[in-house]
Design an enzyme around this catalytic site. Structure first.
Site, PDB file in Angstrom:
ATOM      1  N   ARG A  47       0.805  -1.228   0.000  1.00 43.42           N
ATOM      2  CA  ARG A  47       0.000   0.000   0.000  1.00 43.42           C
ATOM      3  C   ARG A  47       0.833   1.271   0.000  1.00 43.42           C
ATOM      4  O   ARG A  47       0.399   2.314  -0.474  1.00 43.42           O
ATOM      5  CB  ARG A  47      -0.938   0.005   1.218  1.00 43.42           C
ATOM      6  CG  ARG A  47      -2.152  -0.891   1.021  1.00 43.42           C
ATOM      7  CD  ARG A  47      -3.006  -0.926   2.256  1.00 43.42           C
ATOM      8  NE  ARG A  47      -2.250  -1.455   3.389  1.00 43.42           N
ATOM      9  CZ  ARG A  47      -2.589  -1.276   4.663  1.00 43.42           C
ATOM     10  NH1 ARG A  47      -3.618  -0.534   4.972  1.00 43.42           N
ATOM     11  NH2 ARG A  47      -1.873  -1.839   5.621  1.00 43.42           N
ATOM     12  N   LYS A 233       5.167 -22.761  12.528  1.00 43.52           N
ATOM     13  CA  LYS A 233       6.338 -22.746  13.423  1.00 43.52           C
ATOM     14  C   LYS A 233       6.872 -24.164  13.649  1.00 43.52           C
ATOM     15  O   LYS A 233       8.091 -24.383  13.720  1.00 43.52           O
ATOM     16  CB  LYS A 233       5.958 -22.114  14.763  1.00 43.52           C
ATOM     17  CG  LYS A 233       5.704 -20.616  14.644  1.00 43.52           C
ATOM     18  CD  LYS A 233       4.999 -20.076  15.872  1.00 43.52           C
ATOM     19  CE  LYS A 233       4.881 -18.560  15.796  1.00 43.52           C
ATOM     20  NZ  LYS A 233       3.915 -18.017  16.768  1.00 43.52           N
TER      21      LYS A 233
HETATM   22  N1  NAP Z   1       3.242  -9.268  15.321  1.00 42.22           N
HETATM   23  C1  NAP Z   1       3.960 -10.188  15.965  1.00 42.22           C
HETATM   24  O1  NAP Z   1       4.015 -10.216  17.199  1.00 42.22           O
HETATM   25  C2  NAP Z   1       4.746 -11.192  15.190  1.00 42.22           C
HETATM   26  C3  NAP Z   1       5.478 -12.150  15.875  1.00 42.22           C
HETATM   27  C4  NAP Z   1       6.265 -13.064  15.147  1.00 42.22           C
HETATM   28  C5  NAP Z   1       6.272 -13.017  13.768  1.00 42.22           C
HETATM   29  N2  NAP Z   1       5.501 -12.073  13.127  1.00 42.22           N
HETATM   30  C6  NAP Z   1       5.515 -12.059  11.672  1.00 42.22           C
HETATM   31  O2  NAP Z   1       6.084 -10.844  11.235  1.00 42.22           O
HETATM   32  C7  NAP Z   1       5.526 -10.486   9.975  1.00 42.22           C
HETATM   33  C8  NAP Z   1       5.074  -9.029  10.051  1.00 42.22           C
HETATM   34  O3  NAP Z   1       4.155  -8.862  11.098  1.00 42.22           O
HETATM   35  P1  NAP Z   1       3.573  -7.423  11.443  1.00 42.22           P
HETATM   36  O4  NAP Z   1       2.876  -7.584  12.743  1.00 42.22           O
HETATM   37  O5  NAP Z   1       4.619  -6.404  11.267  1.00 42.22           O
HETATM   38  O6  NAP Z   1       2.471  -7.279  10.267  1.00 42.22           O
HETATM   39  P2  NAP Z   1       1.922  -5.944   9.613  1.00 42.22           P
HETATM   40  O7  NAP Z   1       1.951  -4.816  10.562  1.00 42.22           O
HETATM   41  O8  NAP Z   1       0.634  -6.322   8.954  1.00 42.22           O
HETATM   42  O9  NAP Z   1       2.999  -5.637   8.468  1.00 42.22           O
HETATM   43  C9  NAP Z   1       3.152  -6.434   7.330  1.00 42.22           C
HETATM   44  C10 NAP Z   1       3.859  -5.603   6.287  1.00 42.22           C
HETATM   45  O10 NAP Z   1       4.121  -6.427   5.146  1.00 42.22           O
HETATM   46  C11 NAP Z   1       3.640  -5.743   3.987  1.00 42.22           C
HETATM   47  N3  NAP Z   1       3.302  -6.751   2.967  1.00 42.22           N
HETATM   48  C12 NAP Z   1       2.489  -7.823   3.090  1.00 42.22           C
HETATM   49  N4  NAP Z   1       2.496  -8.539   1.957  1.00 42.22           N
HETATM   50  C13 NAP Z   1       3.326  -7.916   1.107  1.00 42.22           C
HETATM   51  C14 NAP Z   1       3.767  -8.167  -0.211  1.00 42.22           C
HETATM   52  N5  NAP Z   1       3.324  -9.217  -0.906  1.00 42.22           N
HETATM   53  N6  NAP Z   1       4.666  -7.323  -0.777  1.00 42.22           N
HETATM   54  C15 NAP Z   1       5.105  -6.255  -0.094  1.00 42.22           C
HETATM   55  N7  NAP Z   1       4.731  -5.952   1.162  1.00 42.22           N
HETATM   56  C16 NAP Z   1       3.848  -6.771   1.756  1.00 42.22           C
HETATM   57  C17 NAP Z   1       2.481  -4.933   4.460  1.00 42.22           C
HETATM   58  O11 NAP Z   1       2.245  -3.920   3.548  1.00 42.22           O
HETATM   59  P3  NAP Z   1       0.806  -3.280   3.303  1.00 42.22           P
HETATM   60  O12 NAP Z   1       0.294  -2.913   4.656  1.00 42.22           O
HETATM   61  O13 NAP Z   1       1.123  -2.112   2.450  1.00 42.22           O
HETATM   62  O14 NAP Z   1      -0.028  -4.331   2.664  1.00 42.22           O
HETATM   63  C18 NAP Z   1       3.041  -4.427   5.787  1.00 42.22           C
HETATM   64  O15 NAP Z   1       3.912  -3.340   5.576  1.00 42.22           O
HETATM   65  C19 NAP Z   1       4.423 -11.502   9.679  1.00 42.22           C
HETATM   66  O16 NAP Z   1       4.909 -12.495   8.819  1.00 42.22           O
HETATM   67  C20 NAP Z   1       4.137 -12.090  11.049  1.00 42.22           C
HETATM   68  O17 NAP Z   1       3.672 -13.411  10.970  1.00 42.22           O
HETATM   69  C21 NAP Z   1       4.771 -11.155  13.798  1.00 42.22           C
END
Ligand code: NAP
Length: 365
Positions: A47, A233
């Site tokens: 986005r 995981k």
């Molecule tokens: N949150 C946690 O506590 C946690 C813990 C362990 C692991 N993780 C992992 O960490 C990752 C990120 O988590 P988050 O909480 O930061 O999620 P988030 O806030 O939703 O951020 C995800 C980011 O990835 C971007 N994105 C998704 N698909 C994409 C694509 N095909 N090409 C380019 N950009 C893309 C999104 O962009 P847009 O918004 O522009 O679509 C957003 O900037 C995930 O895989 C999650 O499983 C998270």
């Protein structure tokens, strides 16, 4: 100590990536002391669009642009195109091995793409890749690890399991020659929090809404409640530790959907606790893995975990069972996983000929 420049390019710039950027700023002095000078040269999301500047981007400007939704620049075609553009812009830095692709896009439980492509293309372009996305190691660990080795680059994903708690690092760095025969754990924060709240009388929906509000639940909460996150995981750990060549679809899986407050309270009244357990073990050449709700007796170490707490019990041939527990889980902890992976990359870069010395301990990678 002369600081060694590392150029970071972000694919995905959500809450974990932003917390990591803030953590880098908070630890700027420490990084300088150990000889690491990270700068940001690119960022892209679906986005927000994309931006690349080999001369360096202002981290606080990126944070503001991301948080306000103002965006980085032109629309993103896709991750591979961004990586291709990075290659044109950064050429020699990639060849010198000082570019790090920070991948934090979302888990696609169907086939792990496009995250797998991001890692593959990043490594092929000459970048080290650090990711918090479970997909690459859950779906394609063997291929990507082999590619990283062939390209002499790091492929690290500490944040894929138990946030920033050093689970993968612990085994890789501190248990030389120890063979892991299996593991069993509570490795999904959202469902553990929900089950704990349901024991206190809250409904399934109320508890899930709370986890979504706090940004802990996956963007698609079905990934948590149907056990997919835990299965991903489990596949990561089974692939790395047990040499399984499995995907999350090979994990026998049941989630907690359909469990009611009544079910959870009934277990409690029998002196037991319902927890979502992930487990895998190896027998000969065969690795079996499963995720599902289990009733635990109260003396089980995994029954002690409340709220977002996680724990993993690792069975080894030399040390018996080891237990590692995360008492405080969250976004900051996940961001720390990227930070610790970045320092591992820095240790590795420092070892390349011509690199200035660093105060970082000479760890084996
Ligand atoms: N949150 C946690 O506590 C946690 C813990 C362990 C692991 N993780 C992992 O960490 C990752 C990120 O988590 P988050 O909480 O930061 O999620 P988030 O806030 O939703 O951020 C995800 C980011 O990835 C971007 N994105 C998704 N698909 C994409 C694509 N095909 N090409 C380019 N950009 C893309 C999104 O962009 P847009 O918004 O522009 O679509 C957003 O900037 C995930 O895989 C999650 O499983 C998270």
């Amino acid at each position: 100590v002369t600081a060694r420049r590392l150029d970071l390019a972000f694919l995905g710039f959500g809450q974990v990536a932003r917390a990591f950027v803030r953590h880098l700023a908070n630890r700027a002095e420490w990084l300088k002391d150990v000889g690491i000078s990270p700068g940001i040269v690119g960022a892209a999301t679906r986005r927000l669009g994309w931006v690349i500047d080999a001369g360096g981007l202002d981290p606080s400007d990126l944070l503001t642009r991301s948080e306000s939704g103002r965006g980085f620049g032109p629309a993103l075609t896709d991750g591979p195109t961004f990586i291709h553009d990075l290659q044109s812009a950064l050429g020699s830095a990639l060849d010198e091995g000082r570019v790090v692709l920070v991948e934090s896009t979302l888990l696609n439980i169907g086939d792990g793409r496009p995250a797998i492509d991001h890692v593959r293309d990043g490594l092929s372009a000459g970048a080290h890749v650090i990711t918090v996305n479970k997909a690459p190691a859950a779906f394609a660990y063997e291929e990507l690890a082999a590619l990283a080795q062939a390209r002499d680059r790091a492929f690290l994903f500490e944040g894929a399991v138990m946030d920033g708690v050093p689970v993968l690092n612990l085994v890789r760095e501190t248990l030389p020659g120890v063979r892991i025969t299996g593991f069993r754990g509570v490795i999904n924060s959202t469902t553990n929090y929900m089950l704990t709240e349901m024991e206190r009388g809250r409904s399934f929906d109320e508890a899930l809404t709370e986890m979504q509000r706090r940004g802990i639940a996956e963007a698609d909460p079905a990934l948590d409640v149907d056990g997919w996150d835990a299965a991903a995981k489990t596949a990561v750990l089974a692939n790395v530790w047990l040499g399984a060549r499995m995907t999350p679809h090979d994990v026998a899986r049941r989630g907690i959907r359909g469990l009611t407050t009544g079910d959870v309270e009934a277990a409690r009244s029998r002196g037991r606790r319902l927890r979502l357990i992930a487990a895998a073990s190896r027998t000969g050449e065969v690795v079996s893995a499963r995720v599902g709700p289990e009733e635990l007796s109260e003396d089980d170490p995994l029954a002690q975990l409340d709220g977002q707490q996680n724990a993993l019990v690792i069975a080894t041939d030399v040390l018996g069972r080891l237990s590692i527990t995360e008492l405080d889980a969250g976004i900051e902890q996940t961001a720390y996983a990227l930070f610790s992976d970045l320092t591992s990359v820095a240790v590795r870069v420092r070892r390349t000929p011509g690199s200035p010395p660093s105060a970082l301990r000479d760890r084996t990678l």
